[in-house]
Design a protein around this motif. Sequence first.
Motif, PDB file in Angstrom:
ATOM      1  N   GLY A  68      90.262 114.570 -14.151  1.00 13.97           N
ATOM      2  CA  GLY A  68      89.264 114.058 -15.084  1.00 13.97           C
ATOM      3  C   GLY A  68      88.671 112.757 -14.559  1.00 13.97           C
ATOM      4  O   GLY A  68      89.022 112.273 -13.482  1.00 13.97           O
ATOM      5  N   PRO A  69      87.777 112.158 -15.323  1.00  6.68           N
ATOM      6  CA  PRO A  69      87.160 110.908 -14.898  1.00  6.68           C
ATOM      7  C   PRO A  69      88.210 109.820 -14.680  1.00  6.68           C
ATOM      8  O   PRO A  69      89.275 109.841 -15.278  1.00  6.68           O
ATOM      9  CB  PRO A  69      86.255 110.536 -16.077  1.00  6.68           C
ATOM     10  N   THR A  70      87.873 108.898 -13.813  1.00  2.90           N
ATOM     11  CA  THR A  70      88.766 107.782 -13.538  1.00  2.90           C
ATOM     12  C   THR A  70      88.458 106.652 -14.503  1.00  2.90           C
ATOM     13  O   THR A  70      87.312 106.296 -14.717  1.00  2.90           O
ATOM     14  CB  THR A  70      88.588 107.302 -12.081  1.00  2.90           C
ATOM     15  N   ASN A  75      84.880  99.999 -17.893  1.00  3.50           N
ATOM     16  CA  ASN A  75      84.634 100.839 -19.062  1.00  3.50           C
ATOM     17  C   ASN A  75      85.447 100.422 -20.290  1.00  3.50           C
ATOM     18  O   ASN A  75      85.253 100.970 -21.358  1.00  3.50           O
ATOM     19  CB  ASN A  75      84.956 102.303 -18.758  1.00  3.50           C
ATOM     20  N   TYR A 103      86.070 101.740 -25.455  1.00  4.55           N
ATOM     21  CA  TYR A 103      85.841 102.472 -24.209  1.00  4.55           C
ATOM     22  C   TYR A 103      84.410 102.968 -24.174  1.00  4.55           C
ATOM     23  O   TYR A 103      83.928 103.575 -25.120  1.00  4.55           O
ATOM     24  CB  TYR A 103      86.814 103.649 -24.097  1.00  4.55           C
ATOM     25  N   ASP A 104      83.723 102.702 -23.073  1.00  5.91           N
ATOM     26  CA  ASP A 104      82.349 103.135 -22.890  1.00  5.91           C
ATOM     27  C   ASP A 104      82.245 103.812 -21.526  1.00  5.91           C
ATOM     28  O   ASP A 104      81.950 103.170 -20.520  1.00  5.91           O
ATOM     29  CB  ASP A 104      81.399 101.936 -22.966  1.00  5.91           C
ATOM     30  N   GLY A 105      82.539 105.104 -21.498  1.00  8.30           N
ATOM     31  CA  GLY A 105      82.506 105.839 -20.239  1.00  8.30           C
ATOM     32  C   GLY A 105      82.581 107.326 -20.518  1.00  8.30           C
ATOM     33  O   GLY A 105      82.532 107.761 -21.665  1.00  8.30           O
ATOM     34  N   PRO A 106      82.731 108.132 -19.451  1.00  7.13           N
ATOM     35  CA  PRO A 106      82.822 109.583 -19.636  1.00  7.13           C
ATOM     36  C   PRO A 106      84.088 109.941 -20.415  1.00  7.13           C
ATOM     37  O   PRO A 106      85.068 109.212 -20.388  1.00  7.13           O
ATOM     38  CB  PRO A 106      82.877 110.135 -18.210  1.00  7.13           C
ATOM     39  N   THR A 107      84.050 111.063 -21.104  1.00  7.67           N
ATOM     40  CA  THR A 107      85.195 111.503 -21.899  1.00  7.67           C
ATOM     41  C   THR A 107      86.402 111.676 -21.000  1.00  7.67           C
ATOM     42  O   THR A 107      86.340 112.342 -19.966  1.00  7.67           O
ATOM     43  CB  THR A 107      84.874 112.839 -22.598  1.00  7.67           C
ATOM     44  N   LEU A 108      87.501 111.067 -21.402  1.00  6.11           N
ATOM     45  CA  LEU A 108      88.727 111.147 -20.621  1.00  6.11           C
ATOM     46  C   LEU A 108      89.492 112.412 -20.986  1.00  6.11           C
ATOM     47  O   LEU A 108      89.477 112.856 -22.138  1.00  6.11           O
ATOM     48  CB  LEU A 108      89.601 109.918 -20.879  1.00  6.11           C
ATOM     49  N   SER A 109      90.158 112.980 -20.012  1.00  6.82           N
ATOM     50  CA  SER A 109      90.930 114.200 -20.223  1.00  6.82           C
ATOM     51  C   SER A 109      92.159 113.893 -21.074  1.00  6.82           C
ATOM     52  O   SER A 109      92.860 112.909 -20.826  1.00  6.82           O
ATOM     53  CB  SER A 109      91.377 114.767 -18.872  1.00  6.82           C
ATOM     54  N   ASP A 137      91.683 109.918 -25.931  1.00  3.98           N
ATOM     55  CA  ASP A 137      91.078 108.840 -26.728  1.00  3.98           C
ATOM     56  C   ASP A 137      92.120 108.167 -27.623  1.00  3.98           C
ATOM     57  O   ASP A 137      91.785 107.522 -28.598  1.00  3.98           O
ATOM     58  CB  ASP A 137      89.907 109.371 -27.553  1.00  3.98           C
TER      59      ASP A 137
END
Length: 166
Positions: A68-70, A75, A103-109, A137
């Motif tokens: 997933g995104p780092t 962020n 948190y302001d970034g791509p959805t975390l896994s 989240d």
Amino acid sequence: MTEPKQKRLWPVAAGAVAALVLIAATILATLAVTAPDEPQQPAAQALSAWQQEQEVPTPTVEPTPTAGPTLSAANLTLTPKVIKKQCFGSAGCSVEVKVEVGYDGPTLSPDDTWEVIYEVKGDEDGPIIDSFELTGDRYDQDEISVSTKTSKTKISVKVTSIERQG
């Protein structure tokens, strides 16, 4: 004189026509049962040795599973939230702080867990280092006790490092 009886041909002709119709129906029924539903493709022509050498098999590439995104400090926004404060005049204050995470970034896994290590400044004895785990989240955060020199001391929080746990 009596005329000779003519033989009637219509029963013979009718029998012959009936036999032909029966034979035609049998042939059509047999073809309908044995014929394939899809039209047959013409037979492929055999390739010459040269054509076979020229054919390059297309390699099958398996997709590489990606994580997933780092999570990065850029962020995350950590904000100290004072939940309890007791001041003792000129002796300073005893403050209970909980760190709120933005948190302001791509959805975390939800399959990735991150350990976020942070530093709290404002304690009279120096910075306090603590951490929390973030999964998807969700995160759990304990309260932090801070002793300040005065009631006007600002408490701040910043991320010092982030590590993927699993």
